[in-house]
Design an enzyme around this catalytic site. Structure first.
Site, mmCIF file in Angstrom:
data_model
loop_
_atom_site.group_PDB
_atom_site.id
_atom_site.type_symbol
_atom_site.label_atom_id
_atom_site.label_comp_id
_atom_site.label_asym_id
_atom_site.label_seq_id
_atom_site.Cartn_x
_atom_site.Cartn_y
_atom_site.Cartn_z
ATOM 1 N N HIS A 136 0.863 -1.110 0.050
ATOM 2 C CA HIS A 136 -0.062 -0.047 -0.158
ATOM 3 C C HIS A 136 0.742 1.228 0.092
ATOM 4 O O HIS A 136 0.304 2.367 0.087
ATOM 5 C CB HIS A 136 -0.980 0.093 1.246
ATOM 6 C CG HIS A 136 -2.102 0.828 1.104
ATOM 7 N ND1 HIS A 136 -2.520 1.773 2.160
ATOM 8 C CD2 HIS A 136 -3.027 0.993 0.299
ATOM 9 C CE1 HIS A 136 -3.413 2.424 2.047
ATOM 10 N NE2 HIS A 136 -3.836 1.935 0.799
ATOM 11 N N LYS A 152 3.098 4.267 -1.133
ATOM 12 C CA LYS A 152 3.340 5.308 -2.280
ATOM 13 C C LYS A 152 4.618 6.093 -2.065
ATOM 14 O O LYS A 152 4.594 6.899 -1.203
ATOM 15 C CB LYS A 152 2.079 6.117 -2.644
ATOM 16 C CG LYS A 152 0.649 5.470 -2.850
ATOM 17 C CD LYS A 152 -0.130 5.321 -1.257
ATOM 18 C CE LYS A 152 -1.319 4.756 -1.790
ATOM 19 N NZ LYS A 152 -2.151 4.378 -0.573
ATOM 20 N N ASP A 171 15.886 11.733 -9.396
ATOM 21 C CA ASP A 171 17.051 11.857 -9.185
ATOM 22 C C ASP A 171 17.802 11.764 -7.784
ATOM 23 O O ASP A 171 19.046 12.287 -7.563
ATOM 24 C CB ASP A 171 17.310 13.264 -9.650
ATOM 25 C CG ASP A 171 17.189 13.566 -11.327
ATOM 26 O OD1 ASP A 171 17.439 12.511 -11.874
ATOM 27 O OD2 ASP A 171 17.121 14.660 -11.651
ATOM 28 N N HIS A 198 -10.087 10.849 1.464
ATOM 29 C CA HIS A 198 -8.851 9.822 1.443
ATOM 30 C C HIS A 198 -7.650 10.003 2.202
ATOM 31 O O HIS A 198 -6.832 9.147 2.256
ATOM 32 C CB HIS A 198 -8.863 9.376 -0.088
ATOM 33 C CG HIS A 198 -8.111 8.240 -0.146
ATOM 34 N ND1 HIS A 198 -6.673 8.169 -0.743
ATOM 35 C CD2 HIS A 198 -8.352 6.820 -0.152
ATOM 36 C CE1 HIS A 198 -6.360 6.842 -0.719
ATOM 37 N NE2 HIS A 198 -7.519 5.962 -0.149
ATOM 38 N N LYS A 202 -5.129 10.311 5.177
ATOM 39 C CA LYS A 202 -4.681 9.639 6.587
ATOM 40 C C LYS A 202 -3.937 10.552 7.334
ATOM 41 O O LYS A 202 -2.693 10.797 6.966
ATOM 42 C CB LYS A 202 -3.858 8.378 6.131
ATOM 43 C CG LYS A 202 -4.704 7.363 5.092
ATOM 44 C CD LYS A 202 -4.244 7.604 3.619
ATOM 45 C CE LYS A 202 -4.420 6.648 2.662
ATOM 46 N NZ LYS A 202 -5.850 6.356 2.543
ATOM 47 N N ASP A 259 -2.601 17.416 19.773
ATOM 48 C CA ASP A 259 -2.301 18.503 20.596
ATOM 49 C C ASP A 259 -1.672 19.823 19.638
ATOM 50 O O ASP A 259 -0.649 20.708 20.362
ATOM 51 C CB ASP A 259 -1.040 18.360 21.741
ATOM 52 C CG ASP A 259 -1.833 17.434 22.736
ATOM 53 O OD1 ASP A 259 -3.178 17.466 22.701
ATOM 54 O OD2 ASP A 259 -1.154 16.952 23.562
#
Length: 392
Positions: free
Chosen positions: A139, A141, A146, A310, A312, A317
């Site tokens: 999962h 990404k 470079d 979508h 996450k 605080d």
């Protein structure tokens, strides 16, 4: 005879998944603190424009890994750019999850390879643990350009992530562009995943050029079906005033749910942002028993109205933030390969808090009345969804 075959098949699946879960529990996770410079994206147009610009400027290497790469207009815009760079002599490696990116046509893969792009699937189905391999997903990404610019976060590559799918409308996600020494760690993780599918791959010194350290320090948390839940719980346990959670899927299990309830009971304000409509069967129904308990305890549940949510994110605080690929669900906690970034940079936290506040404004508060007004069909789906929650 048929009955015995069915029993044998069910036993085979159960044993396969049991052995796979036991294997994952033995996996090691890593948490490394590294210097970084950060840029935050919450809008698909901004993210894709920046990523395409960096890809266009690549001179030596492009290493790209996504859970989903669509074979659609947006996906082909990136594939065209990768082919253009590979044809010009840039080394291009693309890793896509076997199930998540199953829609890529063979002709598209052939086109990439013919122009010099090295393409591989991650987490392909394999024996002897066939059902485990079909269920386990990469999962993560990650993009590294470079050896100097890195990306990680929630966006995948496809029309819906660019807000061009009418089914979902505007797509809200959180993603980071990173520079500094943290890019070397992203590069190492890419090649760790790449080497599982390409054992002969070699790490060249050119992939790790000298880098300025960066203005802040981040922690990269890399996991393979373990330890996400424990880190989330540890962060929430430290909260003294506020906890903000953003996730498309909320199926936390008992440990994290208890941790959040404990925070509420000691006076911490907890706010959770979820999408108002699901992109996955059963997900909402599996979440409602948890949400009911949270609302009764005093938690605010905000359902995002302006398209699909979508992102996450976990913000504690206004002092520490976690952004990455892991959702607040059993799949991210016990099955998937994930990567998250934890940081305390004040300017970045201010920007993210302002974004969360805007997302809450564009959300509708979920209350007990709406939960109780669910259809009979949805109520009947609930128990099944709870049973299936580790696989959703």
């Amino acid at each position: 005879m048929v009955f015995l075959l069915v029993i044998a098949f069910v036993f085979w699946i159960g044993l396969d998944l049991f052995l796979g879960a036991r294997k994952r529990r033995k996996n090691s996770s890593s948490m490394k603190s590294v210097p970084a410079a950060m840029e935050f994206f919450a809008d698909g147009d901004d993210f894709f424009r920046s990523l395409l610009k960096d890809l266009d400027a690549a001179e030596n290497t492009i290493n790209m890994m996504f859970f989903i790469i669509r074979d659609d207009k947006t996906g082909n815009e990136f594939i065209d750019k990768l082919c253009e760079k590979a044809s010009s002599g840039v080394s291009v490696n693309v890793l896509a999850d076997f199930i998540g990116s199953k829609s890529i046509k063979r002709s598209t893969i052939k086109r990439m390879k013919e122009c010099g792009v090295r393409f591989s699937y991650s987490k392909k189905a394999s024996f002897p643990l066939l059902f485990t391999s079909l269920n386990e997903r990469n999962h993560r990404k990650i993009t590294v350009i470079d050896g100097r610019i890195g990306y990680m976060g929630g966006f995948n590559i496809g029309n819906e992530y660019a807000g061009k799918d009418p089914k979902f409308g505007y797509w809200r996600d959180y993603h980071l562009r990173l520079k500094g020494e943290v890019v070397h760690e992203l590069q190492k993780q890419f090649f760790k995943d790449w080497s599982l599918e390409n054992p002969d791959a070699k790490l060249a010194d050119a992939l790790f050029p000298p880098l300025t350290k960066g203005e802040t320090t981040v922690k990269l948390h890399v996991t393979d079906g373990n330890n996400v839940e424990e880190v989330f719980c540890s962060l929430i346990d430290k909260a003294t005033s506020t906890v903000y959670i953003g996730t498309p899927y909320y199926i936390p299990g008992s440990q994290l749910q208890k941790t959040i309830l404990n925070a509420i009971h000691r006076g911490v304000s907890v706010k959770i942002i979820l999408p108002i409509r699901a992109d996955h069967p059963f997900v909402q129904e599996a979440s409602y028993p948890y949400l009911t308990e949270l609302i009764e305890a005093g938690c605010e549940i905000h359902q995002y109205m302006n398209g699909f949510f979508h992102a996450k994110v976990l913000l504690i605080d206004k002092e520490i933030c976690d952004i990455g690929t892991a959702n607040f669900d059993r799949r991210s906690f016990t099955i998937n390969g994930e990567i998250n970034c934890i940081f305390r940079d004040k300017e970045m936290l201010k920007q993210i808090k302002e974004t969360i506040d805007r997302d809450i404004v564009q959300s509708e508060l979920l209350d007990m009345k709406r939960l109780k007004n669910r259809t009979l069909k949805n109520r009947l789906i609930g128990p099944l969804a709870r049973v299936l929650s580790p696989f959703l």
